[in-house]
Design an enzyme around this catalytic site. Structure first.
Site, PDB file in Angstrom:
ATOM      1  N   SER A 230      21.812  49.108  39.542  1.00  0.00           N
ATOM      2  CA  SER A 230      21.236  47.960  38.843  1.00  0.00           C
ATOM      3  C   SER A 230      20.959  46.816  39.828  1.00  0.00           C
ATOM      4  CB  SER A 230      22.164  47.531  37.708  1.00  0.00           C
ATOM      5  OG  SER A 230      21.517  46.641  36.841  1.00  0.00           O
TER       6      SER A 230
ATOM      7  N   ASP B 195      15.828  52.867  29.437  1.00  0.00           N
ATOM      8  CA  ASP B 195      16.193  51.715  30.264  1.00  0.00           C
ATOM      9  C   ASP B 195      14.941  50.897  30.552  1.00  0.00           C
ATOM     10  OD1 ASP B 195      17.116  49.923  32.150  1.00  0.00           O
ATOM     11  OD2 ASP B 195      17.816  51.425  33.580  1.00  0.00           O
TER      12      ASP B 195
ATOM     13  N   HIS C 139      20.758  52.344  30.378  1.00  0.00           N
ATOM     14  CA  HIS C 139      21.221  51.554  31.515  1.00  0.00           C
ATOM     15  C   HIS C 139      22.742  51.390  31.461  1.00  0.00           C
ATOM     16  CE1 HIS C 139      20.330  48.727  34.811  1.00  0.00           C
ATOM     17  NE2 HIS C 139      21.447  48.140  34.421  1.00  0.00           N
TER      18      HIS C 139
END
Length: 396
Positions: A236, A335, A365
């Site tokens: 991320s 995501d 995610h």
């Protein structure tokens, strides 16, 4: 009178009449309300994620309403379709925006890990100027921990930058993830405690990560490292930092990373309707990480709006993708960051770099922080280990 409708893919052209309201709804929510001050045709788009939902369209005026026009949903052909019950729970948890202190307290719950006493760790630090950047080493075995610094060998190392939108999470919160990573790959994982925004905005956290990487790649760390056996990795926001560190290293020429692994990386500078990536629109609500939260994270990370044009802030904006490390990119199907990660991989490949891209079907995610028993995590480590083994074989 019922409205007249022409439909083309997700576009609707709706003829409504003066003084009426046209309503478009599914079985469980209203999608659009169109008010007609005069008789005319209005054009709207319905997000693609509603394609599977049956839609009901009707005119209302005062207490009266027309008969419904029913547009059946398109059956989902993907065998990995998320069950409706799971979607409902995710929708409830996917609130927009972030409240910083509440988000940090929620993340800190992960510190209460009863397994942490069994993790094989060693704390160290490196300098970024006058600031000491903490680093926690996770060893795959007791033997690796005993031999790590004293044996004279040069072990394989994953230099890891955690996620959290640049504003939450910590090395301690990621202990289980990093310990599992060390065990699953057989490599030492070095997790970097970079400083967080908004107390320390861009590029402070990035420079902490760069300083740590420089120490490892120039063999000034206690492990006696071989630069060819180091992999930079992040998930991320940590994937953003990993990509930016590799770009900065190439640009400055101070060291040369050979491998990077990016797990659902955040690489762009916009998560509004203006985003060029379809996944921001189709996955921007209802799947835990929302597009609105991503915008909030960027605002907390940036010093000024001009930072958003900096490729070290948003690596996908770089003008030159040549001479980058061999790269593995894992994205999640549900995501908002999915498409930008895959587009980044294409840009790297088009510039002549070796790239592997894999989309984890059915995942959303943050899945990488789940336990090793989760199939998405197991699949990811299969790709990670295959990539690392390929790189190790190519080094010989």
């Amino acid at each position: 009178r019922r409205p007249h409708i022409k439909k083309k893919e997700n576009s609707y052209y709706i003829l409504g009449y003066k003084g009426t309201e046209v309503i478009i709804r599914t079985d469980h929510e209203i999608l659009k309300r169109l008010h007609y001050e005069r008789t005319c045709v209005k054009h709207i788009r319905i997000m693609a994620k509603y394609n599977t939902e049956t839609k009901y369209i009707y005119t209302r005026k005062g207490n009266r309403r027309s008969r419904q026009i029913i547009i059946p949903g398109i059956p989902e052909k993907n065998e990995n379709t998320m069950p409706r019950a799971v979607k409902t729970v995710l929708q409830a948890l996917s609130y927009g925006g972030i409240e910083l202190e509440a988000s940090r307290k929620l993340a800190d719950i992960k510190k209460m890990d009863p397994m942490r006493i069994f993790y094989k760790t060693l704390d160290a630090e490196v300098y970024n100027g006058d600031y000491k950047v903490p680093i926690r080493l996770f060893f795959p075995t007791e033997e690796a921990m005993e031999n790590g610094a004293a044996s004279g060998k040069k072990p394989s190392v994953i230099l890891f930058f955690h996620g959290g939108g640049w504003v939450t999470e910590s090395v301690e919160n990621y202990e289980r993830v990093c310990a599992r990573m060390a065990q699953s790959t057989g490599q030492i994982v070095a997790s970097v405690e970079y400083r967080l925004a908004p107390e320390h905005r861009f590029p402070v956290g990035l420079m902490d990560c760069y300083a740590a990487a420089k120490v490892f790649y120039t063999n000034r760390f206690l492990l006696n490292t071989d630069p060819d056996r180091i992999t930079i990795m992040g998930d991320s926001a940590g994937g953003n930092l990993a990509a930016a560190v590799c770009m900065m290293a190439r640009d400055r020429g101070e060291f040369f990373p050979k491998k990077q692994i990016l797990i659902y990386p955040a690489l762009n500078n916009c998560y509004t309707e203006a985003s060029p990536f379809e996944s921001v629109k189709t996955n921007g609500t209802g799947y835990l990480l929302t597009a609105e939260k991503m915008e909030d994270y960027l605002k907390l990370y940036e010093r000024t709006p001009d930072d958003r044009q900096n490729p070290y802030f948003a690596p996908i904006l770089a003008g030159d993708f040549r001479n980058m490390p061999d790269t593995l990119i894992l994205t999640a199907e549900f995501d908002p960051l999915r498409d930008e990660g895959e587009a980044f991989g294409r840009k790297l490949a088009e510039a002549g770099n070796y790239v592997e891209k894999h989309r984890i079907a059915g995942a959303f995610h943050g899945y990488f922080a789940l336990g090793i028993k989760f199939l998405h995590v197991q699949e990811s480590f299969e790709y990670v280990n295959r990539f690392l083994e390929r790189e190790e074989a190519g080094r010989r």
